[in-house]
Enzyme design. Structure first.
Site, PDB file in Angstrom:
ATOM      1  N   ASP A 114       8.102  -6.056   5.630  1.00 19.17           N
ATOM      2  CA  ASP A 114       8.662  -5.918   6.974  1.00 19.17           C
ATOM      3  C   ASP A 114       7.612  -5.556   8.016  1.00 19.17           C
ATOM      4  O   ASP A 114       7.512  -6.165   9.057  1.00 19.17           O
ATOM      5  CB  ASP A 114       9.819  -4.888   6.985  1.00 19.17           C
ATOM      6  CG  ASP A 114       9.446  -3.550   6.347  1.00 19.17           C
ATOM      7  OD1 ASP A 114       8.298  -3.365   5.915  1.00 19.17           O
ATOM      8  OD2 ASP A 114      10.337  -2.668   6.283  1.00 19.17           O
ATOM      9  N   ASP A 123      14.434   0.676   8.940  1.00 21.31           N
ATOM     10  CA  ASP A 123      15.320   1.836   9.021  1.00 21.31           C
ATOM     11  C   ASP A 123      14.626   3.078   9.547  1.00 21.31           C
ATOM     12  O   ASP A 123      13.399   3.171   9.532  1.00 21.31           O
ATOM     13  CB  ASP A 123      15.841   2.184   7.624  1.00 21.31           C
ATOM     14  CG  ASP A 123      14.747   2.794   6.750  1.00 21.31           C
ATOM     15  OD1 ASP A 123      13.698   2.146   6.579  1.00 21.31           O
ATOM     16  OD2 ASP A 123      14.922   3.932   6.271  1.00 21.31           O
ATOM     17  N   GLY A 132      13.393  -2.828   3.353  1.00 24.31           N
ATOM     18  CA  GLY A 132      13.067  -3.190   4.740  1.00 24.31           C
ATOM     19  C   GLY A 132      12.896  -4.676   5.003  1.00 24.31           C
ATOM     20  O   GLY A 132      13.256  -5.175   6.064  1.00 24.31           O
ATOM     21  N   ARG A 158      19.486  -0.386   9.808  1.00 24.82           N
ATOM     22  CA  ARG A 158      18.993  -1.629   9.198  1.00 24.82           C
ATOM     23  C   ARG A 158      19.781  -2.856   9.667  1.00 24.82           C
ATOM     24  O   ARG A 158      19.235  -3.947   9.792  1.00 24.82           O
ATOM     25  CB  ARG A 158      19.097  -1.552   7.671  1.00 24.82           C
ATOM     26  CG  ARG A 158      18.133  -0.572   7.028  1.00 24.82           C
ATOM     27  CD  ARG A 158      18.099  -0.824   5.526  1.00 24.82           C
ATOM     28  NE  ARG A 158      17.533   0.295   4.788  1.00 24.82           N
ATOM     29  CZ  ARG A 158      16.231   0.481   4.583  1.00 24.82           C
ATOM     30  NH1 ARG A 158      15.368  -0.372   5.087  1.00 24.82           N
ATOM     31  NH2 ARG A 158      15.790   1.509   3.891  1.00 24.82           N
ATOM     32  N   ASP A 163       1.910  -0.435   8.662  1.00 23.83           N
ATOM     33  CA  ASP A 163       1.562   0.696   9.504  1.00 23.83           C
ATOM     34  C   ASP A 163       0.172   1.174   9.071  1.00 23.83           C
ATOM     35  O   ASP A 163      -0.831   0.653   9.559  1.00 23.83           O
ATOM     36  CB  ASP A 163       2.647   1.771   9.344  1.00 23.83           C
ATOM     37  CG  ASP A 163       2.476   2.926  10.305  1.00 23.83           C
ATOM     38  OD1 ASP A 163       1.536   2.891  11.119  1.00 23.83           O
ATOM     39  OD2 ASP A 163       3.283   3.872  10.247  1.00 23.83           O
TER      40      ASP A 163
HETATM   41  P1  IMP Z   1       2.420   1.756   5.451  1.00 26.08           P
HETATM   42  O1  IMP Z   1       2.289   1.953   3.984  1.00 26.08           O
HETATM   43  O2  IMP Z   1       1.976   2.960   6.230  1.00 26.08           O
HETATM   44  O3  IMP Z   1       1.752   0.480   5.945  1.00 26.08           O
HETATM   45  O4  IMP Z   1       3.952   1.675   5.768  1.00 26.08           O
HETATM   46  C1  IMP Z   1       4.695   0.560   5.477  1.00 26.08           C
HETATM   47  C2  IMP Z   1       6.151   0.900   5.288  1.00 26.08           C
HETATM   48  O5  IMP Z   1       6.543   1.976   6.137  1.00 26.08           O
HETATM   49  C3  IMP Z   1       6.995  -0.285   5.680  1.00 26.08           C
HETATM   50  O6  IMP Z   1       7.322  -1.017   4.552  1.00 26.08           O
HETATM   51  C4  IMP Z   1       8.212   0.356   6.313  1.00 26.08           C
HETATM   52  O7  IMP Z   1       9.199   0.528   5.332  1.00 26.08           O
HETATM   53  C5  IMP Z   1       7.740   1.705   6.808  1.00 26.08           C
HETATM   54  N1  IMP Z   1       7.493   1.720   8.261  1.00 26.08           N
HETATM   55  C6  IMP Z   1       6.315   1.768   8.910  1.00 26.08           C
HETATM   56  N2  IMP Z   1       6.478   1.762  10.239  1.00 26.08           N
HETATM   57  C7  IMP Z   1       7.805   1.695  10.445  1.00 26.08           C
HETATM   58  C8  IMP Z   1       8.615   1.633  11.640  1.00 26.08           C
HETATM   59  O8  IMP Z   1       8.151   1.617  12.796  1.00 26.08           O
HETATM   60  N3  IMP Z   1       9.949   1.560  11.439  1.00 26.08           N
HETATM   61  C9  IMP Z   1      10.522   1.567  10.202  1.00 26.08           C
HETATM   62  N4  IMP Z   1       9.809   1.595   9.074  1.00 26.08           N
HETATM   63  C10 IMP Z   1       8.459   1.677   9.192  1.00 26.08           C
HETATM   64 MG    MG Z   2      11.147   1.499   4.882  1.00 24.46          MG
END
Ligand code: IMP
Ligand code: MG
Length: 183
Positions: free
Chosen positions: A104, A163, A48, A169, A107
């Site tokens: 990237d 993605d 990403g 992407r 979340d």
């Molecule tokens: P986390 O571990 O929940 O913080 O998620 C982080 C990962 O989830 C990022 O590196 C992204 O690859 C993916 N991700 C989270 N939100 C999105 C989104 O809105 N679009 C695409 N990928 C996302």
């Molecule tokens: Mg991803």
């Protein structure tokens, strides 16, 4: 899933190529100041962060080392599985190095927390994070990134490396994916 025209699946553009470019240049200037006289190891979280990473590295005007790491947490869902798995480790030792993790998007913050803890255990001299996008309402303040490009609302975005099921992407901008594409 067969996608013929990815542009049709975008609800609206959140950040244009121009807006991304301007912000990446600003982040690069800030990082150039912060790492003045140092040689940071700049770590790309595949896949990403790839476009953000290569654009950002070219805006950091001091010597850097490039390294790549791959983790998976999402699979094909638009929701985090909550489990982070190391898929590819760094090539080089980071002990006593200044490490900058390039991500990237944050979340839930799980990915960044996992990586920060794992890499910290290898005793780098310093460790910092820079994320292009921050879903700031989706995680606790404890997992905050040191630097970020933009805050965004809790919505699913694609493009510029991001993605859904490994599609979208290569869109040059960041857009909000139409709900019907993932629900
Ligand atoms: P986390 O571990 O929940 O913080 O998620 C982080 C990962 O989830 C990022 O590196 C992204 O690859 C993916 N991700 C989270 N939100 C999105 C989104 O809105 N679009 C695409 N990928 C996302
Ligand atoms: Mg991803």
């Amino acid at each position: 899933m067969k996608i013929t025209n990815e542009q049709n699946d975008i609800d609206y553009v959140l950040f244009s190529e121009e807006q991304i470019k301007t912000r990446v240049r600003e982040l690069g200037e800030e990082l150039t100041r912060r790492y003045n006289g140092k040689e940071p190891v700049v770590v790309c979280i595949l896949k990403g962060a790839s476009f953000f990473y290569t654009d950002l590295c070219r805006q950091i005007k001091c010597p850097i080392h490039m390294d790549f790491i791959s983790v998976s947490s999402y699979g094909k869902d638009a929701q985090s599985s909550g489990i982070v798995k190391l898929v590819k480790d760094l090539d080089n030792n980071i002990k006593d190095k200044d490490v900058l993790i390039v991500e990237d998007i944050i979340d839930s913050g799980l990915t960044l927390k996992y990586l920060r803890e794992m890499l910290s255990s290898r005793k780098p001299r310093s460790i910092r994070t820079v994320c292009l996008l921050d879903k700031y309402q989706s995680h606790s303040p404890e997992v905050a990134t040191d630097m970020k490009g933009f805050n965004i609302e809790n919505q699913f975005v694609v493009g510029y490396g991001l993605d859904y099921a490994d599609f979208y992407r290569n869109l040059p901008y960041i857009g909000v994916l139409k709900k019907e594409c993932y629900e």
